[in-house]
Design a protein around this motif. Structure first.
Motif, PDB file in Angstrom:
ATOM      1  N   TYR B  32       0.852  -1.180   0.000  1.00 23.91           N
ATOM      2  CA  TYR B  32       0.000   0.000   0.000  1.00 23.91           C
ATOM      3  C   TYR B  32       0.889   1.231   0.000  1.00 23.91           C
ATOM      4  O   TYR B  32       2.017   1.188   0.473  1.00 23.91           O
ATOM      5  CB  TYR B  32      -0.860   0.087   1.268  1.00 23.91           C
ATOM      6  CG  TYR B  32      -1.685  -1.121   1.594  1.00 23.91           C
ATOM      7  CD1 TYR B  32      -1.163  -2.144   2.364  1.00 23.91           C
ATOM      8  CD2 TYR B  32      -3.013  -1.229   1.168  1.00 23.91           C
ATOM      9  CE1 TYR B  32      -1.912  -3.250   2.696  1.00 23.91           C
ATOM     10  CE2 TYR B  32      -3.768  -2.328   1.490  1.00 23.91           C
ATOM     11  CZ  TYR B  32      -3.218  -3.341   2.256  1.00 23.91           C
ATOM     12  OH  TYR B  32      -3.961  -4.437   2.574  1.00 23.91           O
ATOM     13  N   HIS B  93       3.568   1.014   3.052  1.00 21.59           N
ATOM     14  CA  HIS B  93       3.339  -0.162   3.886  1.00 21.59           C
ATOM     15  C   HIS B  93       3.845  -1.340   3.067  1.00 21.59           C
ATOM     16  O   HIS B  93       3.348  -1.585   1.967  1.00 21.59           O
ATOM     17  CB  HIS B  93       1.855  -0.311   4.196  1.00 21.59           C
ATOM     18  CG  HIS B  93       1.518  -1.561   4.947  1.00 21.59           C
ATOM     19  ND1 HIS B  93       1.496  -1.641   6.306  1.00 21.59           N
ATOM     20  CD2 HIS B  93       1.213  -2.808   4.505  1.00 21.59           C
ATOM     21  CE1 HIS B  93       1.174  -2.869   6.684  1.00 21.59           C
ATOM     22  NE2 HIS B  93       0.997  -3.597   5.606  1.00 21.59           N
ATOM     23  N   ALA B  99       1.521  -7.699  10.418  1.00 21.28           N
ATOM     24  CA  ALA B  99       0.121  -7.340  10.626  1.00 21.28           C
ATOM     25  C   ALA B  99      -0.038  -6.056  11.407  1.00 21.28           C
ATOM     26  O   ALA B  99      -1.123  -5.762  11.870  1.00 21.28           O
ATOM     27  CB  ALA B  99      -0.575  -8.478  11.365  1.00 21.28           C
ATOM     28  N   THR B 100       1.003  -5.282  11.570  1.00 21.21           N
ATOM     29  CA  THR B 100       0.909  -4.135  12.462  1.00 21.21           C
ATOM     30  C   THR B 100       0.915  -2.803  11.728  1.00 21.21           C
ATOM     31  O   THR B 100       1.134  -1.777  12.329  1.00 21.21           O
ATOM     32  CB  THR B 100       2.045  -4.162  13.493  1.00 21.21           C
ATOM     33  OG1 THR B 100       3.290  -4.247  12.789  1.00 21.21           O
ATOM     34  CG2 THR B 100       1.911  -5.341  14.424  1.00 21.21           C
ATOM     35  N   ASN B 101       0.652  -2.810  10.421  1.00 19.73           N
ATOM     36  CA  ASN B 101       0.511  -1.563   9.683  1.00 19.73           C
ATOM     37  C   ASN B 101       1.718  -0.648   9.800  1.00 19.73           C
ATOM     38  O   ASN B 101       1.572   0.570   9.841  1.00 19.73           O
ATOM     39  CB  ASN B 101      -0.738  -0.793  10.153  1.00 19.73           C
ATOM     40  CG  ASN B 101      -2.008  -1.566   9.911  1.00 19.73           C
ATOM     41  OD1 ASN B 101      -2.038  -2.528   9.159  1.00 19.73           O
ATOM     42  ND2 ASN B 101      -3.079  -1.135  10.539  1.00 19.73           N
ATOM     43  N   LYS B 102       2.908  -1.201   9.856  1.00 20.30           N
ATOM     44  CA  LYS B 102       4.100  -0.360   9.932  1.00 20.30           C
ATOM     45  C   LYS B 102       4.283   0.414   8.644  1.00 20.30           C
ATOM     46  O   LYS B 102       4.088  -0.125   7.552  1.00 20.30           O
ATOM     47  CB  LYS B 102       5.351  -1.224  10.173  1.00 20.30           C
ATOM     48  CG  LYS B 102       5.629  -1.514  11.617  1.00 20.30           C
ATOM     49  CD  LYS B 102       6.775  -2.482  11.791  1.00 20.30           C
ATOM     50  CE  LYS B 102       8.025  -2.099  11.061  1.00 20.30           C
ATOM     51  NZ  LYS B 102       9.152  -2.983  11.401  1.00 20.30           N
ATOM     52  N   LEU B 103       4.658   1.689   8.775  1.00 21.59           N
ATOM     53  CA  LEU B 103       4.866   2.547   7.626  1.00 21.59           C
ATOM     54  C   LEU B 103       6.290   3.073   7.583  1.00 21.59           C
ATOM     55  O   LEU B 103       6.918   3.275   8.612  1.00 21.59           O
ATOM     56  CB  LEU B 103       3.916   3.750   7.679  1.00 21.59           C
ATOM     57  CG  LEU B 103       2.423   3.472   7.583  1.00 21.59           C
ATOM     58  CD1 LEU B 103       1.641   4.768   7.760  1.00 21.59           C
ATOM     59  CD2 LEU B 103       2.084   2.836   6.251  1.00 21.59           C
TER      60      LEU B 103
END
Lengths: 115, 115
Positions: B32, B93, B99-103
């Protein structure tokens, strides 16, 4: 309104004197993040909590620690601040759920100055 | 090496024109891509998200494109207004980023819309 609140907005501490920054959220998000942002630079992820699980970034100095006593609160502890730690510290939250992706919600940061 | 690059120079445009901001990345495989707005002394605010299998996304006056071959995203603001003046950050992303949406954030582009 549901939001991410950081206190204080401005913090001044002395070189080497421990300091704690706080973050609270009313969004009931399961993930909380701490970023460091220096002037004109990208926010840099220090660590995050997924529920109670702590995840440290590989290049985060040992001087930085975090605590998450419950879902709503998260703290950033800097054990011995150096001049290079002067920065804006941003807290963010996100909800991780299966099959979906949620953006991050940020607080307005704490600007830390080191004397 | 891995990089996210945004226009380092400020973008100055006239009110009513379309602003186009660029985000280029190398050696990443994002699942993403997101765009955030950041005002001085404030935390980033989420604007738009686009998935790797999407070419374009729109929201009111905002449009984002995502070209995974060119490794580039373009962010457009049509009919720009002085109130759109801010720094715009792109964030990746990563696929397999957990699964922790790290950016991972770019450094941002400062947009100034002149009346």
């Amino acid at each position: 309104d549901a939001m991410v609140i950081q206190n204080p907005r401005y913090q001044v501490t002395q070189f080497g004197k421990p300091v704690t920054l706080s973050c609270s959220q009313t969004l009931n998000h399961n993930v909380m993040y701490w970023y460091q942002q220096k002037s004109s630079q990208a926010p840099k992820l220090l660590f995050h909590y997924y529920d109670k699980d702590f995840n440290n970034e590989a290049d985060t100095p040992d001087n930085f620690q975090s605590r998450r006593p419950n879902t709503s609160f998260c703290f950033l502890d800097i054990r011995s601040p150096g001049l290079g730690d002067a920065a804006m510290y941003l807290c963010a939250t996100s909800r991780v759920e299966q099959g979906g992706y949620q953006p991050q919600h940020f607080g307005d940061g704490t600007r830390l100055s080191i004397l | 090496s891995q990089k996210i690059e945004q226009n380092s120079e400020a973008l100055n445009i006239q009110e009513g024109k379309t602003a186009t901001l660029t985000c280029n990345y190398t050696n990443y495989s994002p699942a993403y891509l997101q765009w955030y707005r950041q005002d001085p002394g404030r935390g980033p605010v989420f604007l738009l998200l686009i998935r790797e299998n999407e070419k374009e996304k729109r929201k009111e006056r905002l449009k984002v494109t995502f070209d995974t071959t060119l490794k580039q995203s373009l962010f457009h603001i049509t009919a720009s207004q002085p109130a759109d003046s801010a720094t715009y950050l792109c964030a990746l992303h990563l696929r397999g980023g957990g699964a922790t949406n790290k950016l991972i954030f770019g450094t941002g582009t400062l947009l100034a819309v002149q009346p």
